[in-house]
Scaffold this active site. Structure first.
Site, short mmCIF file in Angstrom:
data_model
loop_
_atom_site.label_atom_id
_atom_site.label_comp_id
_atom_site.label_asym_id
_atom_site.label_seq_id
_atom_site.Cartn_x
_atom_site.Cartn_y
_atom_site.Cartn_z
N TYR A 129 43.13 45.03 44.10
CA TYR A 129 43.96 44.96 42.89
C TYR A 129 44.88 43.75 43.05
O TYR A 129 44.53 42.79 43.73
CB TYR A 129 44.69 46.32 42.78
CG TYR A 129 45.58 46.51 41.59
CD1 TYR A 129 45.09 46.47 40.30
CD2 TYR A 129 46.95 46.76 41.77
CE1 TYR A 129 45.92 46.66 39.21
CE2 TYR A 129 47.79 46.96 40.68
CZ TYR A 129 47.28 46.90 39.41
OH TYR A 129 48.11 47.08 38.33
N ARG A 182 44.21 36.84 28.89
CA ARG A 182 45.45 36.64 29.68
C ARG A 182 45.31 37.49 30.93
O ARG A 182 45.62 38.66 30.92
CB ARG A 182 46.66 37.06 28.84
CG ARG A 182 48.00 36.66 29.37
CD ARG A 182 48.42 37.41 30.61
NE ARG A 182 49.09 38.67 30.35
CZ ARG A 182 49.06 39.72 31.18
NH1 ARG A 182 48.35 39.70 32.29
NH2 ARG A 182 49.70 40.83 30.90
N LYS A 200 41.44 47.86 38.25
CA LYS A 200 42.28 48.94 37.72
C LYS A 200 41.55 50.28 37.85
O LYS A 200 42.15 51.30 38.17
CB LYS A 200 42.63 48.69 36.26
CG LYS A 200 43.59 47.56 36.08
CD LYS A 200 44.76 47.92 35.19
CE LYS A 200 45.81 46.83 35.36
NZ LYS A 200 47.11 47.14 34.87
N GLU A 269 42.05 51.92 28.33
CA GLU A 269 43.30 51.42 28.90
C GLU A 269 43.30 49.91 28.84
O GLU A 269 42.25 49.28 28.88
CB GLU A 269 43.38 51.91 30.35
CG GLU A 269 44.77 51.87 30.92
CD GLU A 269 44.94 50.79 31.95
OE1 GLU A 269 44.92 49.60 31.56
OE2 GLU A 269 45.11 51.14 33.11
N ASP A 270 44.51 49.35 28.78
CA ASP A 270 44.70 47.92 28.90
C ASP A 270 43.86 47.12 27.93
O ASP A 270 42.94 46.40 28.30
CB ASP A 270 44.36 47.47 30.33
CG ASP A 270 45.39 46.46 30.79
OD1 ASP A 270 46.29 46.17 30.01
OD2 ASP A 270 45.26 45.97 31.91
N ASP A 292 48.15 49.10 28.72
CA ASP A 292 48.92 49.19 29.96
C ASP A 292 49.94 48.07 30.08
O ASP A 292 51.02 48.27 30.63
CB ASP A 292 47.93 49.16 31.12
CG ASP A 292 48.59 49.58 32.40
OD1 ASP A 292 49.49 50.43 32.35
OD2 ASP A 292 48.22 49.06 33.47
N ASP A 293 49.60 46.88 29.61
CA ASP A 293 50.53 45.76 29.74
C ASP A 293 51.79 45.99 28.91
O ASP A 293 52.87 45.58 29.30
CB ASP A 293 49.86 44.44 29.31
CG ASP A 293 48.85 44.02 30.33
OD1 ASP A 293 49.19 43.95 31.52
OD2 ASP A 293 47.68 43.80 29.97
N ASN A 443 52.75 38.53 37.83
CA ASN A 443 51.67 38.53 38.81
C ASN A 443 50.77 37.33 38.59
O ASN A 443 50.72 36.79 37.48
CB ASN A 443 50.83 39.80 38.64
CG ASN A 443 51.64 41.05 38.90
OD1 ASN A 443 52.37 41.12 39.87
ND2 ASN A 443 51.51 42.04 38.02
N1 LIG Z 1 54.42 44.09 37.09
C1 LIG Z 1 53.66 44.59 36.16
O1 LIG Z 1 53.31 45.77 36.17
C2 LIG Z 1 53.21 43.71 35.03
C3 LIG Z 1 52.67 44.30 33.88
C4 LIG Z 1 52.26 43.50 32.81
C5 LIG Z 1 52.38 42.13 32.91
N2 LIG Z 1 52.88 41.59 34.05
C6 LIG Z 1 52.99 40.13 34.20
O2 LIG Z 1 53.83 39.61 33.19
C7 LIG Z 1 53.45 38.29 32.89
C8 LIG Z 1 53.44 38.11 31.39
O3 LIG Z 1 52.52 38.96 30.80
P1 LIG Z 1 52.41 39.06 29.19
O4 LIG Z 1 51.24 39.90 28.87
O5 LIG Z 1 53.70 39.45 28.59
O6 LIG Z 1 52.08 37.53 28.86
P2 LIG Z 1 52.28 36.77 27.51
O7 LIG Z 1 51.49 35.53 27.62
O8 LIG Z 1 52.05 37.70 26.36
O9 LIG Z 1 53.84 36.39 27.50
C9 LIG Z 1 54.47 35.45 28.33
C10 LIG Z 1 55.86 35.17 27.78
O10 LIG Z 1 56.58 34.37 28.71
C11 LIG Z 1 57.22 33.31 28.02
N3 LIG Z 1 57.43 32.17 28.92
C12 LIG Z 1 56.52 31.24 29.30
N4 LIG Z 1 57.13 30.32 30.07
C13 LIG Z 1 58.42 30.67 30.16
C14 LIG Z 1 59.56 30.10 30.79
N5 LIG Z 1 59.45 28.99 31.51
N6 LIG Z 1 60.74 30.73 30.67
C15 LIG Z 1 60.86 31.85 29.94
N7 LIG Z 1 59.82 32.45 29.32
C16 LIG Z 1 58.63 31.85 29.42
C17 LIG Z 1 56.28 32.98 26.88
O11 LIG Z 1 56.95 32.27 25.86
C18 LIG Z 1 55.87 34.39 26.47
O12 LIG Z 1 56.85 34.93 25.62
C19 LIG Z 1 52.12 38.05 33.59
O13 LIG Z 1 52.34 37.26 34.74
C20 LIG Z 1 51.67 39.43 34.02
O14 LIG Z 1 50.97 39.40 35.23
C21 LIG Z 1 53.31 42.34 35.10
O1 LIG Z 2 47.52 43.96 36.93
C1 LIG Z 2 48.64 44.13 37.41
O2 LIG Z 2 48.88 44.06 38.63
C2 LIG Z 2 49.79 44.51 36.54
C3 LIG Z 2 49.68 44.10 35.13
O3 LIG Z 2 48.75 44.85 34.42
C4 LIG Z 2 49.49 42.64 34.92
O4 LIG Z 2 48.79 42.28 33.98
O5 LIG Z 2 50.07 41.84 35.68
MG LIG Z 3 47.66 43.79 33.04
#
Ligand SMILES: NC(=O)c1ccc[n+]([C@@H]2O[C@H](COP(=O)([O-])OP(=O)(O)OC[C@H]3O[C@@H](n4cnc5c(N)ncnc54)[C@H](O)[C@@H]3O)[C@@H](O)[C@H]2O)c1
Ligand SMILES: O=C(O)C[C@H](O)C(=O)O
Ligand SMILES: [Mg+2]
Length: 601
Positions: A129, A182, A200, A269-270, A292-293, A443
């Site tokens: 993962y 994405r 996942k 999911e997701d 999930d996101d 991530n």
């Molecule tokens: N930890 C978790 O469980 C988890 C869950 C979901 C997503 N994520 C992570 O979150 C991140 C974003 O996912 P998403 O689906 O929202 O993506 P997305 O592409 O929908 O959104 C990204 C956002 O970040 C903004 N952004 C880009 N560059 C930036 C900067 N320099 N400063 C401020 N904002 C900026 C963009 O304008 C946009 O609003 C990914 O890296 C994903 O891996 C983590």
């Molecule tokens: O996949 C992960 O580790 C968490 C989240 O769903 C992501 O998109 O970053």
């Molecule tokens: Mg995800």
């Protein structure tokens, strides 16, 4: 309401281990080498002699029968020696080598694979993962040896209803779907994004005990806008730009109808990432699905945010007064904000406007205000009035926002590695919180907004830190440890899926998701929280999932949505106490042991 009484009950239940009943026989319609080549049934050298006779395997294997425990030990030995042999090599090489050895086992013998995964989840989750799965997706076309899951492409339009019957399993309980647009913070990876549903669903099996014969990873290939991939001669997906608009939706619609026709109770999911909000709204009342996101992430983040309130020695109702800066206004950031605002509003006596006031949202163009041109409707409810907070203007930089707001929490879901730079982290030293929280949730590891070490170094040793990808705890010297939490949706999605499945609900409601988050929030004890430990160890993921699953199931019962599953009907579910529900969820988890195989024509 957030209920601290749950804490005591949940601690008690943590001593309970999942049971491993003697397995019933398993019908198999194959014989001989077909069985050896089927990872669902294959036991390698573990087939007892009587079974070798029954299944036409005598002579197809070396004569000595090796026990499951010996096979397990043998695999772990090879894994440990691989670790030793690759010591000092670049991270990428080591990670991919580890992924390969696990993947080979996955392809050969699923029972053994899932057993080593469950028993070593803390070590192996980062390989199958996040973060290694990101590297695997980036290199998928080159790494490809054999397919896993199903691939539906724009070229399959009109064929999906029949294609779905190509899947060999009679029953599917859990589907994870992506269009690859994405992948983590790595952007559009086209068909190579299939690694995410596979990873996942492995977590679903390991954490929630979903039977691996009943999972289905799906890639919906509508093209890619990644020029590098389009030009890569090894690329395995459609070589065309992504479909957009109605063309795109018609493909997703057809896929959803096709799957629903064969497995009306399957949970999705997701969902598609770029189209996350639109598809969620389009399908959540027609199909049993969640994103999930948006939703899983929101619950995990909220649980962590409530933990930070407790870590400051405050009561949960003080959450409404926390100033939170969210960096990233995408599917994840907006999902978190929406759920956090709802929780804060409830705590402030349903004062939504008051709650919103404490949240600051930034994207790549800085602070989002009502003056923003082409303001995304999904972000609009969180846009600030320009100038209303210490003169903060449209597009104000992150540094300026942090300096002026002095937030309790800085939370990143931007996908951009390092945006919490030294200056920003140092500015967090002026936070109004006695224990400022830094959540670098993007991530994989390279895309985290900051590293754990930098956070403790620049923002101070009294911070609470969480990241989406795992980091080692930080040695602060003098015997002090900076605890690293992993704020990843893996804490919730397995329980949301399993609880929904067992409830038999046809939809996943906000109430069910809220209960999942609340359950996770109350999992940590009052001893752990002040040490900055906001989430339990991944080692206890089955226990956590049993609790979360039960919370989701009970929410479905309360909302009168539960229709039951298998032999357990809605009336039975209604009469279960909380403890009994947790027991039921635990008992329902599949556990990998060899079942006696019986041949059936
Ligand atoms: N930890 C978790 O469980 C988890 C869950 C979901 C997503 N994520 C992570 O979150 C991140 C974003 O996912 P998403 O689906 O929202 O993506 P997305 O592409 O929908 O959104 C990204 C956002 O970040 C903004 N952004 C880009 N560059 C930036 C900067 N320099 N400063 C401020 N904002 C900026 C963009 O304008 C946009 O609003 C990914 O890296 C994903 O891996 C983590
Ligand atoms: O996949 C992960 O580790 C968490 C989240 O769903 C992501 O998109 O970053
Ligand atoms: Mg995800």
């Amino acid at each position: 309401m957030w209920n601290l009484a749950r804490v005591a009950a949940s601690v008690l239940s943590r001593s309970r281990r999942f049971s491993t009943a003697i397995p019933g026989p398993c019908m198999v319609h194959k014989r001989g080498t077909d069985i050896l080549h089927d990872p669902w049934f294959n036991k390698d050298t573990g087939f007892p002699l009587t079974e070798r006779d029954r299944l036409g395997l005598r002579g197809l294997l070396p004569p000595r029968v090796i026990s499951f425990e010996q096979q397990y030990a043998r695999f772990m030995e090879s894994f440990r020696s691989l670790e030793k042999n690759t010591e000092g090599q670049p991270n990428k090489v080591v990670s991919l080598a580890k992924w390969r050895i696990l993947n080979r086992l996955h392809d050969r013998n699923e029972t053994l694979y899932y057993r080593v995964l469950i028993d070593n989840i803390k070590d192996f989750a980062p390989i199958i993962y996040t973060p290694t799965v990101g590297l695997v997706c980036q290199n998928y076309s080159g790494l490809f040896r054999r397919p896993r899951g199903m691939y539906f492409s724009a070229k399959d339009k009109g064929e999906m209803m029949s294609m779905i019957y190509n899947w060999p399993a009679q029953q599917v309980d859990m589907i994870v779907l992506t269009d690859g647009s994405r992948i983590l913070g790595l952007g559009d990876l086209g068909v190579q994004g299939i690694g995410i549903p596979i990873g996942k669903l492995d977590v679903y099996v390991a954490a929630a005990g979903i039977n691996p014969q009943r999972i289905l990873p799906v890639m919906l290939d509508v093209g890619t806008n990644n020029q590098k991939l389009l030009e890569d001669r090894l690329y395995l997906g459609l070589r065309q730009p992504r479909l957009e608009g109605e063309e795109y939706l018609s493909i997703v619609d057809e896929f959803m109808e096709a799957v629903h026709a064969r497995w009306p109770k399957a949970i999705f999911e997701d969902f598609q990432m770029k189209w996350a909000f639109e598809t969620l709204e389009r399908y959540r009342k027609r199909f049993c699905m969640f994103n999930d996101d948006i939703q899983g992430t929101a619950g995990v983040a909220l649980a962590g945010l409530l933990g930070t309130v407790r870590a400051q020695g405050l009561s949960l109702t003080d959450f409404a007064d926390q100033k939170i800066v969210v960096v990233g206004a995408g599917s994840a950031g907006l999902g978190v904000l929406k759920m956090a605002v709802q929780a804060a509003a409830r705590m402030a006596g349903n004062n939504d406007a008051f709650a919103r006031n404490k949240f600051f949202l930034l994207d790549k163009d800085g602070l989002i205000t009502k003056e923003r041109k082409n303001l995304d409707p999904a972000a609009a409810p969180f846009a600030k009035d320009p100038g209303d907070f210490m003169g903060l203007r449209e597009g104000a930089s992150l540094l300026e926002v942090v300096r002026k707001v002095k937030p309790h929490v800085l939370l990143g879901l931007s996908g951009v590695g390092g945006v919490f730079n030294e200056e920003v982290l140092k500015a967090m030293r002026e936070s109004d919180s006695v224990k400022p929280a830094i959540f670098a949730m993007s991530n994989p590891t390279m895309n985290a907004e900051c590293t754990a070490a930098d956070a403790f170094k620049h923002a101070g040793e009294n911070i609470v830190f969480a990241s989406g990808s795992p980091f080692e705890n930080v040695d602060l010297g003098n015997g002090k440890i900076g605890h690293v939490n992993q704020a990843n949706n893996m804490y919730l999605f397995p329980g949301i899926g399993l609880g929904t499945l067992l409830s038999g609900a046809r939809f996943i409601t906000d109430g069910m998701l809220q209960q999942a988050a609340e359950c996770l929030a109350s999992y940590m004890t009052d001893e752990e929280i002040p040490k900055g430990i906001l989430y339990p160890s991944i080692d206890s993921i089955r226990d956590i999932t049993a609790e979360v699953g039960a919370a989701v199931l009970r929410a479905a019962v309360e909302e009168d949505l539960a229709e039951g599953h298998g032999e357990v009907g809605p009336r039975d579910l209604k009469h279960m106490s909380k403890e009994e529900t947790v027991e039921y969820v635990t008992r329902s988890m599949w556990f990998p042991i060899y079942s006696p195989l019986v041949h059936e024509k």
